[in-house]
Structure formats: structure tokens, C-alpha cells
Design an enzyme around this catalytic site. Sequence first.
Site, PDB file in Angstrom:
ATOM      1  N   THR A  24      11.376  -7.693 -11.161  1.00 37.05           N
ATOM      2  CA  THR A  24      10.885  -9.425 -11.577  1.00 37.05           C
ATOM      3  C   THR A  24      10.034 -10.115 -10.371  1.00 37.05           C
ATOM      4  O   THR A  24       9.867  -8.964  -9.179  1.00 37.05           O
ATOM      5  CB  THR A  24      11.875 -10.681 -10.950  1.00 37.05           C
ATOM      6  OG1 THR A  24      13.573 -10.245 -12.443  1.00 37.05           O
ATOM      7  CG2 THR A  24      11.732 -11.873 -11.236  1.00 37.05           C
TER       8      THR A  24
ATOM      9  N   CYS B 169       0.952   4.610  15.426  1.00 35.78           N
ATOM     10  CA  CYS B 169       1.603   4.566  14.604  1.00 35.78           C
ATOM     11  C   CYS B 169       2.522   6.194  14.120  1.00 35.78           C
ATOM     12  O   CYS B 169       4.000   6.028  13.920  1.00 35.78           O
ATOM     13  CB  CYS B 169       0.586   5.308  13.371  1.00 35.78           C
ATOM     14  SG  CYS B 169      -0.422   4.421  12.863  1.00 35.78           S
TER      15      CYS B 169
ATOM     16  N   GLY C   7       1.003  -1.135  -0.359  1.00 33.22           N
ATOM     17  CA  GLY C   7       0.044   0.033  -0.274  1.00 33.22           C
ATOM     18  C   GLY C   7       0.695   0.750   0.194  1.00 33.22           C
ATOM     19  O   GLY C   7       0.245   2.094  -1.020  1.00 33.22           O
ATOM     20  N   SER C   8       1.722   1.757   0.502  1.00 30.96           N
ATOM     21  CA  SER C   8       2.585   2.122   0.329  1.00 30.96           C
ATOM     22  C   SER C   8       3.422   2.602  -0.666  1.00 30.96           C
ATOM     23  O   SER C   8       3.153   4.132  -0.971  1.00 30.96           O
ATOM     24  CB  SER C   8       3.898   2.519   1.701  1.00 30.96           C
ATOM     25  OG  SER C   8       3.180   1.900   2.933  1.00 30.96           O
TER      26      SER C   8
ATOM     27  N   ASN D  76      -7.847   4.037   8.601  1.00 29.98           N
ATOM     28  CA  ASN D  76      -7.700   3.169   9.449  1.00 29.98           C
ATOM     29  C   ASN D  76      -7.231   2.513  10.996  1.00 29.98           C
ATOM     30  O   ASN D  76      -8.014   2.186  11.715  1.00 29.98           O
ATOM     31  CB  ASN D  76      -5.832   2.762   9.122  1.00 29.98           C
ATOM     32  CG  ASN D  76      -5.434   3.928   8.927  1.00 29.98           C
ATOM     33  OD1 ASN D  76      -5.636   5.154   8.438  1.00 29.98           O
ATOM     34  ND2 ASN D  76      -4.687   3.840  10.145  1.00 29.98           N
TER      35      ASN D  76
ATOM     36  N   SER E 213      -3.591  -3.215  -0.418  1.00 27.33           N
ATOM     37  CA  SER E 213      -2.561  -3.926  -0.065  1.00 27.33           C
ATOM     38  C   SER E 213      -3.431  -5.378   1.055  1.00 27.33           C
ATOM     39  O   SER E 213      -3.844  -5.667   1.022  1.00 27.33           O
ATOM     40  CB  SER E 213      -2.054  -3.330   1.212  1.00 27.33           C
ATOM     41  OG  SER E 213      -1.405  -4.674   2.065  1.00 27.33           O
TER      42      SER E 213
ATOM     43  N   GLN F  93      -8.013  -0.360   3.376  1.00 24.78           N
ATOM     44  CA  GLN F  93      -8.583  -1.227   4.481  1.00 24.78           C
ATOM     45  C   GLN F  93      -9.835  -1.178   4.045  1.00 24.78           C
ATOM     46  O   GLN F  93     -10.789  -1.714   4.781  1.00 24.78           O
ATOM     47  CB  GLN F  93      -8.836   0.122   5.528  1.00 24.78           C
ATOM     48  CG  GLN F  93      -8.048   0.173   6.746  1.00 24.78           C
ATOM     49  CD  GLN F  93      -7.169  -0.224   7.233  1.00 24.78           C
ATOM     50  OE1 GLN F  93      -7.829  -1.663   7.919  1.00 24.78           O
ATOM     51  NE2 GLN F  93      -5.951  -0.454   7.200  1.00 24.78           N
TER      52      GLN F  93
ATOM     53  N   HIS G 247      -1.860  -7.566   2.583  1.00 21.47           N
ATOM     54  CA  HIS G 247      -1.769  -8.144   3.908  1.00 21.47           C
ATOM     55  C   HIS G 247      -2.638  -7.287   4.652  1.00 21.47           C
ATOM     56  O   HIS G 247      -3.096  -7.831   5.919  1.00 21.47           O
ATOM     57  CB  HIS G 247      -0.493  -8.183   4.577  1.00 21.47           C
ATOM     58  CG  HIS G 247       0.096  -6.240   5.306  1.00 21.47           C
ATOM     59  ND1 HIS G 247       0.407  -6.134   6.017  1.00 21.47           N
ATOM     60  CD2 HIS G 247      -0.031  -5.518   4.219  1.00 21.47           C
ATOM     61  CE1 HIS G 247      -0.130  -4.877   6.296  1.00 21.47           C
ATOM     62  NE2 HIS G 247       0.716  -5.019   5.234  1.00 21.47           N
TER      63      HIS G 247
END
Length: 394
Positions: free
Chosen positions: A240, A328, A73-74, A154, A202, A182, A204
Site C-alpha cells: 500500500t 558511515c 534511496g537504499s 555524499n 530519496s 545527493q 529526506h
Amino acid sequence: MIQKMVYADNAATTKLAPEALAAMMPYLTEEYGNPSSLYAFGQSAREGVTAARETVAACLGCLPAEVYFTSGGSEADNWAIKMAAAAMKQKGKHHIISTEFEHHAVLHTLDALKKQGFEVTLLPVYDNGIVRVEDVAAALRPETGLVTVMFANNEIGTVQPIAAIGALCRDAGVLFHTDAVQAVGHIPVNFAEMNIDMLSLSAHKFHGPKGVGALLCRRGVRFGNLIDGGAQENRRRAGTENTAGIVGMATALKLCCDRMEDTMPAVTQKRDRLIDGLLAACVRSRLNGDRTARLPGNVNISFEGIEGESLLLMLDMFGICASSGSACTSGSLDPSHVLLSIGLEHAVAHGSLRLTIAEDTTNEDIDYILEKVPPVVARLREMSPLWEHIIKAD
Ligand SMILES: *Cc1c(COP(=O)(O)O)cnc(C)c1O
């Protein structure tokens, strides 16, 4: 002694779905070919990546050619915003609109652009944690080249009026990016229908593996490369391919999207039981963020007179994994910028607890949290000079 563990920090990361792991395994073992190779062995890896691109597109309402795989995501946020800014510069535009409570991947990217001369307007999100479409409209200027508003927050889980902002931006001819990290896999997201130009996700955060994500970018939107090198991702993102990660992400996403209609009501019900139970059991507590326009799994409550950090440590002793209002910026004493953006005082923001549940959170888990949190809050308050002060002031 075997201790019970309740994982209630799904906004931080989620458990890998067994189905995703199973889909990844061949690419981590026998199918190790390079997707860019011409021989048949590499082709099977290439087919895995191609199928994953089609799956992601089908789940999110975009074209396969609009999917660009990233490391998460970042990276997607950085890529979208920095490349939009570079394109803006060529057109002589220098104004970007965003909100006060974006993820740091967006806010810090905007800070970097400010140093390069871009002007950034951060819109307020009011006490319910929702940006107003009319504020976006009022902030638009001839020199505005980008609007970036997160799909769902988030920390407090509030869901933003993304389709309305999308329609507004499309009419105004201004690029619209949304950090949907999110939201994707948890609530309905449709890239084309919502008039989104760029979208970050993202894996995860929806039971996929860490270190993989995607930027969706609408066909026809001009944007440059963040990583130069080989011809991967339509020559726009070299390196790759993370074949196993990409395949795992697509598998997890399809799983979440297919079962969303079935799982959302139950998760929402558990969320509401948690909110009601905690508010009822603890005086001087408040729910942060809108009650209904919020993610199915998000609970964020402030308890006056305590330190969120102490609460987390004590809950950890009971095997409850949660997050506080300053997670955070851990290591710093600053309260969360998100909680400040909805008008919380510093002291109240410091006493916040975020519990984010998932499809596999059971009713027993909810009972366990409801049993453990109120006495811990009460105990911390007994030891707190701040609480004594609050009570005396009554
Ligand atoms: C987790 C998160 C990110 C960062 O994603 P990574 O894949 O961990 O880089 C960005 N935005 C939001 C809203 C998030 O919750």
C-alpha cells in the site's frame, strides 16, 4: 542557557520543508483512504499519488510512468542493481562497472552480487574525486551489462560527468544506473537528456520526509520486482502506497527545483567562504574533492594531526552538527572508503570534517563555524602526539 545550534549535516538528512508537511497533513488525518480502493474516498488518495508522480516526472525530465515510488534511496539502489543483474544473467552477461567511492547501498549490493558470480570493476576516482569517462569506456566489455556511477558523492560532494557516461552507455547498449540521492533537488538533473536508464532518489535528502524515495526506470527497460504482492507501482513494487510520504516528497522536490536557480549561487558562496576561511585559519589542512565540480553545500576538509571523532564531539558542545570521515562506518576504526579512494593516507582521512549546508544556513551560521572550528583544531593538535610528530618532522 539557550545554546546556539548550527545544523551542518544536510548530506545526512535535511529538515522537512513546512510546505511538504502541510501537503502531507490531510493524508495523515482525514484522507486516510487506500489509494487502491474503488470508492470515491480512496480515489482522493489515489489522486494525490498520481499528481505526485506527475510532479516528480516534470521536475526530473522523465515520464510519470517511469516513476516507481520506494521506501528511500537504499531500496532504489538495491532494486535497480539487483534487477539489472537478474536481467543480465538471462542474457549471459556477468560484468558490472562502478566506482570505488559509491554509497554502501551500492557497494554492498555489488558485494552480494559478486558472491553470486558477477564480476565487478570499481573504477578509480583520482585525487579530485571524479571518475573519468574514458575509464568507463575502457572498462566496457562484451559481457558488461550494467554501469552504475553516483551522480554526486555524499562525502566529498564531487559531481560526476553523468551525461557523458549516459551517452557512452546508450551507444554501447549497456544499462546505466545512477545513485542521484545527493544531486536531486540540489543541482539540475534531467533523466531523459542525460541518457539515464535508472536513477535513485530519496526525499529526506531534499527537505522531504524520511522513508520515501523513488527509482526512475526508463520505459522499455526490462526489470523485475523487488517486492512481490499487490499491483501497486504498475505491478512492480507491491505494498500500500505511503500516500503522505509520496505527496510530501513531490512537494519538497518541486519546491527545491523551482527555487534552485535562485538559491544555488548563495549556497555556493557560503560554501566557498567556509572553505576559504577554514583553509586560511588552519595550517596543514586540505580540501577534499574538486574545488568547483562539487555540490553547492558540501565542504570536506582534512586537518592533519587530529581525530575527526574528537573534533565532532567538541563541535557538538558548541551546538555544531557535522560529520567526520568515518561516520558511515561508525563503531569501526576504518577511515572512510571515499577519502581513501582519493588517495588520502589513513591518518589524514581520520582527521576529516564534513560540513554540509543548506538554503537556510545563514551568514551568521558560517561566521559561527569559522569562529569555533579553528581554535578547536588548534586545541586538539596541542594534545595530539601525532601532531607533535608531524611538526618535528618539518
Ligand atoms: C542517503 C544516501 C542513500 C540512502 O538513502 P536512504 O533514503 O537513506 O536509504 C543512498 N545513496 C546516497 C548517495 C545517499 O547519500
